[in-house]
Motif scaffolding. Structure first.
Motif, PDB file in Angstrom:
ATOM      1  N   PRO A   1       0.909  -1.220   0.041  1.00 18.26           N
ATOM      2  CA  PRO A   1      -0.144   0.030   0.157  1.00 18.26           C
ATOM      3  C   PRO A   1       0.945   1.232  -0.130  1.00 18.26           C
ATOM      4  O   PRO A   1       2.111   1.205   0.744  1.00 18.26           O
ATOM      5  N   ARG A   2       0.539   2.130  -0.691  1.00 16.56           N
ATOM      6  CA  ARG A   2       1.055   3.662  -0.874  1.00 16.56           C
ATOM      7  C   ARG A   2       0.795   4.445   0.229  1.00 16.56           C
ATOM      8  O   ARG A   2      -0.398   4.230   0.818  1.00 16.56           O
ATOM      9  N   GLY A   3       1.757   5.274   0.571  1.00 19.75           N
ATOM     10  CA  GLY A   3       1.662   6.176   1.700  1.00 19.75           C
ATOM     11  C   GLY A   3       0.611   7.310   1.316  1.00 19.75           C
ATOM     12  O   GLY A   3       0.213   8.049   2.347  1.00 19.75           O
ATOM     13  N   ASP A   4       0.438   7.464   0.128  1.00 21.13           N
ATOM     14  CA  ASP A   4      -0.139   8.612  -0.323  1.00 21.13           C
ATOM     15  C   ASP A   4      -1.699   8.148  -0.680  1.00 21.13           C
ATOM     16  O   ASP A   4      -2.324   9.020  -1.281  1.00 21.13           O
ATOM     17  N   GLY A   5      -2.082   6.875  -0.472  1.00 19.20           N
ATOM     18  CA  GLY A   5      -3.226   6.412  -0.908  1.00 19.20           C
ATOM     19  C   GLY A   5      -3.396   6.232  -2.372  1.00 19.20           C
ATOM     20  O   GLY A   5      -4.651   5.965  -2.973  1.00 19.20           O
ATOM     21  N   GLY A   6      -2.315   6.429  -3.264  1.00 15.46           N
ATOM     22  CA  GLY A   6      -2.616   6.026  -4.789  1.00 15.46           C
ATOM     23  C   GLY A   6      -3.061   4.680  -5.001  1.00 15.46           C
ATOM     24  O   GLY A   6      -2.970   4.041  -4.366  1.00 15.46           O
ATOM     25  N   VAL A   7      -3.514   4.555  -6.534  1.00 14.98           N
ATOM     26  CA  VAL A   7      -3.906   3.267  -6.841  1.00 14.98           C
ATOM     27  C   VAL A   7      -3.104   2.822  -7.949  1.00 14.98           C
ATOM     28  O   VAL A   7      -2.681   3.727  -8.890  1.00 14.98           O
ATOM     29  N   TYR A   8      -2.669   1.616  -8.136  1.00 22.22           N
ATOM     30  CA  TYR A   8      -1.859   0.928  -9.106  1.00 22.22           C
ATOM     31  C   TYR A   8      -3.042   0.230 -10.151  1.00 22.22           C
ATOM     32  O   TYR A   8      -4.154   0.040  -9.673  1.00 22.22           O
ATOM     33  N   SER A   9      -2.669   0.430 -11.520  1.00 23.39           N
ATOM     34  CA  SER A   9      -3.521  -0.308 -12.556  1.00 23.39           C
ATOM     35  C   SER A   9      -2.327  -0.776 -13.456  1.00 23.39           C
ATOM     36  O   SER A   9      -1.500  -0.187 -13.943  1.00 23.39           O
ATOM     37  N   GLY A  10      -2.586  -2.142 -13.795  1.00 23.01           N
ATOM     38  CA  GLY A  10      -1.545  -2.776 -14.956  1.00 23.01           C
ATOM     39  C   GLY A  10      -1.815  -4.124 -14.848  1.00 23.01           C
ATOM     40  O   GLY A  10      -2.732  -4.835 -14.794  1.00 23.01           O
ATOM     41  N   VAL A  11      -0.607  -4.942 -15.119  1.00 26.91           N
ATOM     42  CA  VAL A  11      -0.725  -6.213 -15.413  1.00 26.91           C
ATOM     43  C   VAL A  11       0.379  -7.062 -14.635  1.00 26.91           C
ATOM     44  O   VAL A  11       1.478  -6.652 -14.598  1.00 26.91           O
ATOM     45  N   LEU A  12      -0.112  -8.046 -14.013  1.00 27.66           N
ATOM     46  CA  LEU A  12       1.080  -8.959 -13.091  1.00 27.66           C
ATOM     47  C   LEU A  12       0.952 -10.218 -13.886  1.00 27.66           C
ATOM     48  O   LEU A  12       0.213 -10.976 -14.232  1.00 27.66           O
ATOM     49  N   THR A  13       2.343 -10.659 -14.028  1.00 24.35           N
ATOM     50  CA  THR A  13       2.552 -11.991 -14.712  1.00 24.35           C
ATOM     51  C   THR A  13       3.750 -12.702 -13.694  1.00 24.35           C
ATOM     52  O   THR A  13       4.777 -11.889 -13.389  1.00 24.35           O
ATOM     53  N   TYR A  14       3.190 -13.631 -13.370  1.00 27.69           N
ATOM     54  CA  TYR A  14       4.092 -14.418 -12.123  1.00 27.69           C
ATOM     55  C   TYR A  14       4.192 -15.973 -12.350  1.00 27.69           C
ATOM     56  O   TYR A  14       3.383 -16.683 -13.132  1.00 27.69           O
ATOM     57  N   THR A  15       5.157 -16.535 -11.732  1.00 23.90           N
ATOM     58  CA  THR A  15       5.098 -17.971 -11.429  1.00 23.90           C
ATOM     59  C   THR A  15       5.514 -18.147 -10.044  1.00 23.90           C
ATOM     60  O   THR A  15       6.448 -17.439  -9.636  1.00 23.90           O
ATOM     61  N   ALA A  16       4.696 -19.230  -9.467  1.00 25.47           N
ATOM     62  CA  ALA A  16       5.023 -19.385  -8.040  1.00 25.47           C
ATOM     63  C   ALA A  16       5.453 -20.926  -7.754  1.00 25.47           C
ATOM     64  O   ALA A  16       4.957 -21.901  -8.604  1.00 25.47           O
ATOM     65  N   SER A  17       5.826 -21.154  -6.752  1.00 23.42           N
ATOM     66  CA  SER A  17       6.333 -22.501  -6.135  1.00 23.42           C
ATOM     67  C   SER A  17       5.159 -23.238  -5.721  1.00 23.42           C
ATOM     68  O   SER A  17       5.323 -24.701  -5.722  1.00 23.42           O
ATOM     69  N   LYS A  18       3.949 -22.665  -5.405  1.00 24.16           N
ATOM     70  CA  LYS A  18       2.622 -23.296  -5.108  1.00 24.16           C
ATOM     71  C   LYS A  18       1.618 -22.623  -5.735  1.00 24.16           C
ATOM     72  O   LYS A  18       1.665 -21.434  -6.203  1.00 24.16           O
ATOM     73  N   PRO A  19       0.486 -23.334  -5.754  1.00 24.45           N
ATOM     74  CA  PRO A  19      -0.701 -22.517  -6.356  1.00 24.45           C
ATOM     75  C   PRO A  19      -0.979 -21.564  -5.272  1.00 24.45           C
ATOM     76  O   PRO A  19      -1.631 -21.729  -4.272  1.00 24.45           O
ATOM     77  N   VAL A  20      -0.944 -20.274  -5.901  1.00 27.34           N
ATOM     78  CA  VAL A  20      -1.191 -19.167  -5.008  1.00 27.34           C
ATOM     79  C   VAL A  20      -2.733 -18.581  -5.532  1.00 27.34           C
ATOM     80  O   VAL A  20      -2.997 -18.318  -6.611  1.00 27.34           O
ATOM     81  N   GLU A  21      -2.997 -17.361  -4.549  1.00 34.10           N
ATOM     82  CA  GLU A  21      -4.267 -16.421  -4.892  1.00 34.10           C
ATOM     83  C   GLU A  21      -3.537 -15.310  -5.420  1.00 34.10           C
ATOM     84  O   GLU A  21      -2.396 -14.805  -4.639  1.00 34.10           O
ATOM     85  N   VAL A  22      -4.226 -14.394  -6.020  1.00 35.28           N
ATOM     86  CA  VAL A  22      -4.046 -12.922  -6.195  1.00 35.28           C
ATOM     87  C   VAL A  22      -4.910 -12.058  -5.251  1.00 35.28           C
ATOM     88  O   VAL A  22      -6.038 -12.245  -5.153  1.00 35.28           O
ATOM     89  N   VAL A  23      -4.341 -11.286  -4.610  1.00 35.70           N
ATOM     90  CA  VAL A  23      -4.834 -10.185  -3.618  1.00 35.70           C
ATOM     91  C   VAL A  23      -4.660  -8.822  -4.212  1.00 35.70           C
ATOM     92  O   VAL A  23      -3.589  -8.465  -4.347  1.00 35.70           O
ATOM     93  N   VAL A  24      -5.830  -8.238  -4.240  1.00 39.78           N
ATOM     94  CA  VAL A  24      -5.898  -6.937  -4.304  1.00 39.78           C
ATOM     95  C   VAL A  24      -6.458  -6.083  -3.523  1.00 39.78           C
ATOM     96  O   VAL A  24      -7.769  -6.603  -2.905  1.00 39.78           O
TER      97      VAL A  24
END
Length: 308
Positions: free
Chosen positions: A138-161
């Motif tokens: 989380p940003r200190g100024d309360g800003g919002v992120y918008s974009g694309v996340l690409t990832y690979t994980a060692s276990k099945p994970v959830e995405v949290v926004v």
């Protein structure tokens, strides 16, 4: 006369021999004089050179090499390298990466970030049994992120926004409306609403590419199951426009009353329509009766038999 000739020849021979002897003697004396002169000149030259050497003269034949030729190399050539060359690398070169690399991305500017993260205990109250790894905290100024996340994980994970949660209502949300997935950030960071989902994984590969918009982004597991993940995120940070307003709730009873009121209004409207339609029919019938009464009687045809 014969004797005179012989005497003359003898005298001439004697003179000739004497002349040769004198000439030879003179020639020998001349060579001896030249040799003596040469020896004398050589001795004088040697003496002069020695004298010049002793008095610091400029004779180059017997002088020793100039002092500059026998001196040691200049001090600059034998000195150690300058202090700057032997000093350790500047502090900036040995320090850790600049703070800017770990600071919040700038607002209103696109950025790309890569990294590998390891999960830890979820810091949100009530989620201590979960594992979480922030990609964009989380940003200190309360800003919002918008974009694309690409990832690979060692276990099945959830995405949290995470989304800032501030409904601004003075009353509690009625149970009839249900509850959202919310949490309180530690350190008086405010409340957040959570978007939690797991992309579909295929062939046992825990990798995905997902679009997102929110105040923070993380990977998560609902169990105490640590994991690692490598990601690339391409996003844009901006300040959001707040659309929060006090919530208005409608209870079930109020809803039923509204439905009853609507039904009554419909019934009243129908009755009024029926009354208006009946009045219109009565008016039409009265008009027809009046027309019949005022219409003239038909006269019998001439020459016709009026009796049966």
């Amino acid at each position: 006369m014969q004797k005179n000739k012989e005497i003359s020849h003898s005298v001439i021979s004697t003179i000739a021999i004497s002349t040769l002897f004198v000439a030879s003697f003179m020639l020998s004396g001349s060579q001896f004089s030249q040799q003596a002169l040469a020896i004398h000149e050589g001795d004088a030259t040697t003496a002069t050179a020695q004298n010049q050497t002793a008095t610091g003269g400029n004779a180059t034949a017997t002088q020793t090499p100039p002092a500059a030729a026998t001196q040691e190399p200049p001090a600059a050539a034998t000195q150690e390298p300058p202090a700057a060359a032997t000093q350790e690398p500047p502090a900036a070169a040995t320090q850790e990466p600049p703070a800017a690399a770990t600071q919040e991305p700038p607002v209103n500017q696109n950025f790309v970030r890569q990294g590998t993260v390891a999960s830890g205990q979820d810091p949100l109250p009530g989620h201590e049994g979960h594992e979480l790894a922030f990609v964009l905290p989380p940003r200190g100024d309360g800003g919002v992120y918008s974009g694309v996340l690409t990832y690979t994980a060692s276990k099945p994970v959830e995405v949290v926004v995470l989304h800032n949660y501030d409904p601004q209502n003075s009353t509690a949300v009625p149970e009839a409306y249900g509850t959202e997935l919310t949490a309180t950030l530690p350190g008086d960071g405010g409340n957040v609403a959570l978007t939690l989902f797991q992309p579909p994984y295929e062939a046992g590969i825990n990798a995905a590419s997902v679009p997102f918009t929110g105040n923070a982004l993380a990977l998560h597991t609902l169990e105490d199951d640590p994991f690692t993940a490598t990601y690339t995120v391409n996003a844009f940070a901006t300040q959001p426009e707040s659309a929060n307003q006090p919530l208005e709730f409608t209870s079930a009873e109020a809803g039923a009353e509204e439905e009853e009121a609507g039904a009554e209004e419909e019934e009243e409207a129908g009755a009024e329509e029926e009354e208006e339609a009946g009045a219109e029919e009565e008016e039409a019938g009265a008009e027809e009766e009046e027309e019949e009464e005022t219409a003239p009687e038909e006269e019998p045809e001439e020459g016709g038999d009026t009796t049966e």
